[in-house]
Design an enzyme around this catalytic site. Structure first.
Site, mmCIF file in Angstrom:
data_model
loop_
_atom_site.group_PDB
_atom_site.id
_atom_site.type_symbol
_atom_site.label_atom_id
_atom_site.label_comp_id
_atom_site.label_asym_id
_atom_site.label_seq_id
_atom_site.Cartn_x
_atom_site.Cartn_y
_atom_site.Cartn_z
ATOM 1 N N ARG A 72 -9.646 19.569 1.916
ATOM 2 C CA ARG A 72 -8.290 18.721 1.974
ATOM 3 C C ARG A 72 -8.386 17.781 3.147
ATOM 4 O O ARG A 72 -7.796 16.897 3.077
ATOM 5 C CB ARG A 72 -6.975 19.656 2.339
ATOM 6 C CG ARG A 72 -5.601 18.807 2.505
ATOM 7 C CD ARG A 72 -4.411 19.771 2.620
ATOM 8 N NE ARG A 72 -4.340 21.000 3.320
ATOM 9 C CZ ARG A 72 -4.249 21.074 4.737
ATOM 10 N NH1 ARG A 72 -4.232 19.653 5.432
ATOM 11 N NH2 ARG A 72 -4.248 22.078 5.330
ATOM 12 N N TYR A 126 2.917 -4.055 -8.940
ATOM 13 C CA TYR A 126 2.492 -2.749 -9.775
ATOM 14 C C TYR A 126 3.765 -2.022 -9.799
ATOM 15 O O TYR A 126 4.230 -1.676 -8.600
ATOM 16 C CB TYR A 126 1.285 -2.092 -9.326
ATOM 17 C CG TYR A 126 1.003 -0.749 -9.766
ATOM 18 C CD1 TYR A 126 0.381 -0.814 -11.138
ATOM 19 C CD2 TYR A 126 1.467 0.283 -9.423
ATOM 20 C CE1 TYR A 126 0.354 0.464 -12.108
ATOM 21 C CE2 TYR A 126 1.046 1.579 -10.029
ATOM 22 C CZ TYR A 126 0.646 1.547 -11.400
ATOM 23 O OH TYR A 126 0.662 2.752 -12.050
ATOM 24 N N ASP A 198 -3.751 -4.672 -2.375
ATOM 25 C CA ASP A 198 -4.131 -3.996 -3.515
ATOM 26 C C ASP A 198 -5.079 -4.741 -4.231
ATOM 27 O O ASP A 198 -4.900 -5.666 -4.799
ATOM 28 C CB ASP A 198 -2.853 -3.559 -4.386
ATOM 29 C CG ASP A 198 -3.192 -2.665 -5.591
ATOM 30 O OD1 ASP A 198 -4.240 -2.616 -5.982
ATOM 31 O OD2 ASP A 198 -2.466 -2.028 -6.273
ATOM 32 N N LYS A 223 -9.189 2.849 -11.993
ATOM 33 C CA LYS A 223 -9.600 1.620 -12.741
ATOM 34 C C LYS A 223 -11.198 1.173 -12.788
ATOM 35 O O LYS A 223 -11.763 1.905 -12.957
ATOM 36 C CB LYS A 223 -8.469 0.686 -12.424
ATOM 37 C CG LYS A 223 -7.040 1.030 -12.154
ATOM 38 C CD LYS A 223 -6.353 1.486 -13.701
ATOM 39 C CE LYS A 223 -5.186 2.120 -13.287
ATOM 40 N NZ LYS A 223 -4.011 1.437 -12.540
HETATM 41 C C1 PLP Z 1 -2.878 1.866 -11.817
HETATM 42 C C2 PLP Z 1 -2.308 1.154 -10.401
HETATM 43 C C3 PLP Z 1 -2.131 1.551 -9.384
HETATM 44 C C4 PLP Z 1 -1.777 3.046 -9.266
HETATM 45 O O1 PLP Z 1 -2.790 4.002 -9.323
HETATM 46 P P1 PLP Z 1 -2.843 5.582 -9.992
HETATM 47 O O2 PLP Z 1 -4.518 5.628 -9.703
HETATM 48 O O3 PLP Z 1 -2.511 5.659 -11.452
HETATM 49 O O4 PLP Z 1 -2.129 6.287 -9.070
HETATM 50 C C5 PLP Z 1 -1.815 0.880 -8.366
HETATM 51 N N1 PLP Z 1 -1.921 -0.458 -8.315
HETATM 52 C C6 PLP Z 1 -2.627 -0.892 -9.447
HETATM 53 C C7 PLP Z 1 -2.749 -2.677 -9.249
HETATM 54 C C8 PLP Z 1 -2.736 -0.368 -10.665
HETATM 55 O O5 PLP Z 1 -3.236 -0.951 -11.409
#
Ligand code: PLP
Length: 406
Positions: A72, A126, A198, A223
């Site tokens: 953890r 997002y 992000d 992603k």
């Molecule tokens: C999908 C996404 C998130 C969230 O990510 P998870 O892995 O689903 O928690 C945050 N920012 C962007 C730009 C995303 O495409």
């Protein structure tokens, strides 16, 4: 290392932090993707990083809670190797993997901001981040102002004595617009704010925020970083001090990534450059095809000259990405008929993987926003978002063509 007898595996495991493979900063990103962070010597001689499916590790005299070896606390050999690799990919000091992109984003925001603080964030965010900032954080005494991505005067006007951070996204979802990224870094420096970005849509292949001076970048590793549509993970990359601060909170919040998921992400990162460059290329060709098609009302892709921030993308990014969005002439029903006629892309949310995914954001991804909020962000109900995968670009174009004719 001294003291108790240990097997070779443990020895290699213990020395991971100090002796993980250093890859010179001037080596290309593809070399780093394969070699950075790998244990040296290789564990048991294994070329591929083994999975340490162990929750706990024998006690070695650690005196700080955060240093106790326990999965953890994100310090298994799998975590440590991944942290070093991710930091190297963005030329940053440190990294942390998390159980999801949202765990990375919430961990960063809650470790940087305290009750009484204020955050500036770009107005098109997002969906999960938008809800976290506008609906959840106020309950913790953290206020916000949503600002235009390019209007520096608006940032000045929104600045308060208690403003601590500014948060943007490299490319917005789903219109793939680009903020004034250099302006954000300058503005944060001038006002003592933590700059957070992000970087999910760009990936480190196309943009490395630390090189521009961003303090922290966050990713949904679900992603492009993982890129196979088969796991949920996140990452925080940036200044060692701030990543450490996030890790300490994250240790208590408990959203660590499982060692097996670490292994899958680690494996996928080795092909990141090959995948993303191919996706850049295919998306560019597909955007070009769509832009010429008479059935299109609008095509949004930073690689197109018609894109508002095309010049900025060319100057700042190494590639314009695998995400695009477009609007057909016609209504929602026409858009739905088009989606139903496609044979290759799967109609699903998420993005960045080997399988092309396509979605009408108003129906799925942005349902959390009201119709007015969507309209204000330029997301019409008929808009379609396309995440270009690794299928052959000619096959994808032929499929789009037949579905447009249907
Ligand atoms: C999908 C996404 C998130 C969230 O990510 P998870 O892995 O689903 O928690 C945050 N920012 C962007 C730009 C995303 O495409």
């Amino acid at each position: 290392m001294v003291g108790r007898a240990r097997g070779g595996l443990e020895l290699a495991g213990r020395s991971l932090t100090e002796e993980s493979e250093m890859v010179d900063d001037d080596r290309a990103i593809d070399t780093k993707a394969v070699h950075a962070g790998e244990p040296r010597p290789r564990i048991g001689g294994a070329v591929a990083m083994p999975i340490f499916q162990s929750s706990t590790y024998d006690y070695d005299g650690e005196t700080d809670y955060h240093d106790i070896r326990y999965a953890r606390l994100s310090n298994s050999p799998n975590h440590l190797a991944l942290h070093a690799k991710l930091a190297a990919l963005e030329n940053a000091e440190a990294a942390l993997v998390t159980a999801s992109g949202m765990a990375a984003i919430s961990g960063v925001l809650l470790s940087v901001l305290r009750s009484g603080d204020h955050v500036l964030a770009q107005d098109c965010l997002y969906g999960g981040t938008h809800s976290l900032i506008t609906k959840d954080l106020p309950g913790y005494g953290i206020s916000h102002t949503l600002v235009d991505r390019k209007d520096r005067e608006a940032w000045e006007r929104a600045l308060l004595p208690e403003t601590k951070a500014i948060y943007v996204e490299t490319l917005t979802n789903p219109l793939v617009q680009i903020p004034d990224l250099e302006g954000v870094v300058e503005f944060a420096r001038a006002n003592g704010l933590v700059s957070i970005i992000d970087n999910t849509f760009a990936s480190p292949v196309n943009f490395r925020p630390a090189e521009m001076g961003f303090d922290l970048s966050v990713h949904s590793a679900t992603k492009y970083l993982n890129g196979h549509n088969d796991l949920i993970a996140g990452a925080v990359i940036g200044s060692a001090e701030l990543v450490q601060g996030t890790k300490h909170l994250h240790d208590h919040m408990g959203g660590s990534l499982d060692p097996h998921a670490c292994f899958l992400l680690h494996r996928a990162l080795k092909t990141l450059g090959v995948r993303v460059r191919r996706q850049n290329e295919s998306a560019g060709r597909i955007a070009g095809f769509l832009a010429e098609h008479p059935a299109m009302r609008a095509v949004h892709y930073p690689g197109l000259e018609s894109h508002q921030e095309h010049e900025l993308a060319r100057r700042l990014f190494d590639g314009t990405g695998g995400m695009l969005s477009f609007e057909l002439d016609g209504d929602v029903e026409r858009a739905e008929l088009f989606l139903a006629a496609l044979e290759i892309p799967i109609v699903a949310p998420s993005l960045g993987g080997v399988d092309s995914l396509i979605i009408r954001p108003a129906a799925a991804v942005h349902v959390g926003l009201s119709a007015e909020e969507r309209a204000a962000s330029g997301i019409s109900d008929a808009l379609i978002r396309f995440s270009v995968g690794l299928e052959d670009a000619d096959d994808l174009i032929a499929d789009l063509e037949q579905a447009l004719a249907a």
